[in-house]
Design a protein around this motif. Structure first.
Motif, PDB file in Angstrom:
ATOM      1  N   ARG A  51      47.874   7.169  28.207  1.00  0.00           N
ATOM      2  CA  ARG A  51      46.994   7.648  27.134  1.00  0.00           C
ATOM      3  C   ARG A  51      46.189   6.472  26.597  1.00  0.00           C
ATOM      4  NH1 ARG A  51      51.685   9.951  23.743  1.00  0.00           N
ATOM      5  NH2 ARG A  51      51.702  10.855  25.756  1.00  0.00           N
ATOM      6  N   ASN A  52      45.126   6.779  25.865  1.00  0.00           N
ATOM      7  CA  ASN A  52      44.331   5.720  25.242  1.00  0.00           C
ATOM      8  C   ASN A  52      45.199   5.010  24.217  1.00  0.00           C
ATOM      9  OD1 ASN A  52      41.998   6.656  26.569  1.00  0.00           O
ATOM     10  ND2 ASN A  52      41.755   8.232  25.027  1.00  0.00           N
ATOM     11  N   ARG A  53      45.016   3.696  24.126  1.00  0.00           N
ATOM     12  CA  ARG A  53      45.780   2.923  23.145  1.00  0.00           C
ATOM     13  C   ARG A  53      44.818   1.988  22.422  1.00  0.00           C
ATOM     14  NH1 ARG A  53      50.858   4.195  23.888  1.00  0.00           N
ATOM     15  NH2 ARG A  53      51.603   2.661  22.421  1.00  0.00           N
ATOM     16  N   GLY A  67      43.407   9.419  20.309  1.00  0.00           N
ATOM     17  CA  GLY A  67      42.759  10.485  21.066  1.00  0.00           C
ATOM     18  C   GLY A  67      41.401  10.046  21.609  1.00  0.00           C
ATOM     19  N   TRP A  68      40.824  10.901  22.460  1.00  0.00           N
ATOM     20  CA  TRP A  68      39.533  10.585  23.063  1.00  0.00           C
ATOM     21  C   TRP A  68      38.436  10.458  22.028  1.00  0.00           C
ATOM     22  CZ3 TRP A  68      38.688   8.457  27.464  1.00  0.00           C
ATOM     23  CH2 TRP A  68      39.586   8.645  28.523  1.00  0.00           C
ATOM     24  N   ASP A  69      38.404  11.346  21.029  1.00  0.00           N
ATOM     25  CA  ASP A  69      37.341  11.283  20.023  1.00  0.00           C
ATOM     26  C   ASP A  69      37.361   9.942  19.297  1.00  0.00           C
ATOM     27  OD1 ASP A  69      36.429  13.793  20.660  1.00  0.00           O
ATOM     28  OD2 ASP A  69      37.490  14.800  19.024  1.00  0.00           O
ATOM     29  N   ASP A  73      34.542   6.949  19.448  1.00  0.00           N
ATOM     30  CA  ASP A  73      33.957   6.457  18.192  1.00  0.00           C
ATOM     31  C   ASP A  73      34.057   4.935  18.119  1.00  0.00           C
ATOM     32  OD1 ASP A  73      33.326   9.022  17.395  1.00  0.00           O
ATOM     33  OD2 ASP A  73      35.046   9.216  16.022  1.00  0.00           O
ATOM     34  N   LEU A  74      35.201   4.372  18.511  1.00  0.00           N
ATOM     35  CA  LEU A  74      35.380   2.916  18.498  1.00  0.00           C
ATOM     36  C   LEU A  74      34.428   2.225  19.479  1.00  0.00           C
ATOM     37  CD1 LEU A  74      39.264   2.851  18.360  1.00  0.00           C
ATOM     38  CD2 LEU A  74      37.724   2.032  16.571  1.00  0.00           C
ATOM     39  N   ILE A  75      34.296   2.794  20.675  1.00  0.00           N
ATOM     40  CA  ILE A  75      33.387   2.228  21.677  1.00  0.00           C
ATOM     41  C   ILE A  75      31.948   2.298  21.182  1.00  0.00           C
ATOM     42  CG2 ILE A  75      32.442   2.554  23.996  1.00  0.00           C
ATOM     43  CD1 ILE A  75      35.319   3.602  24.746  1.00  0.00           C
TER      44      ILE A  75
END
Length: 96
Positions: A51-53, A67-69, A73-75
């Protein structure tokens, strides 16, 4: 035609084809300070993250699942902070 780094295609293909997964237990065993000293080859051989971390900054030793959202948002925030689109290309291609 879109430009790409010659090293990106084979490494991406091999990395994405793996069935190995890096789980929460992996990150408990290896704090970020240890992972930062590992080679790219070693890191890739461990598998893909399950999973994304996220780590909220330098000096942090742990990561948090997100989560993906939140990841997008961070990227997006990082990309908006660049002085030019060329910076993103250099970072992606490993030349910056």
């Amino acid at each position: 035609m879109q430009e790409y780094c010659e090293k990106t295609v084979p490494s991406t293909s091999n990395d994405e084809a793996t069935t190995r997964r890096v789980t929460r237990e992996f990150f408990q065993q290896f704090p970020l300070s240890k992972l930062a000293r590992k080679s790219d080859l070693w890191l890739n051989q461990q598998g893909a993250a399950d999973r994304n971390r996220w780590s909220s900054g330098l000096g942090r030793t742990t990561t948090t699942p997100i989560g993906w959202d939140q990841a997008f948002d961070l990227i997006a925030a990082e990309l908006r902070g660049l002085d030019s689109p060329d910076e993103a290309a250099r970072l992606y291609l490993g030349a910056g």
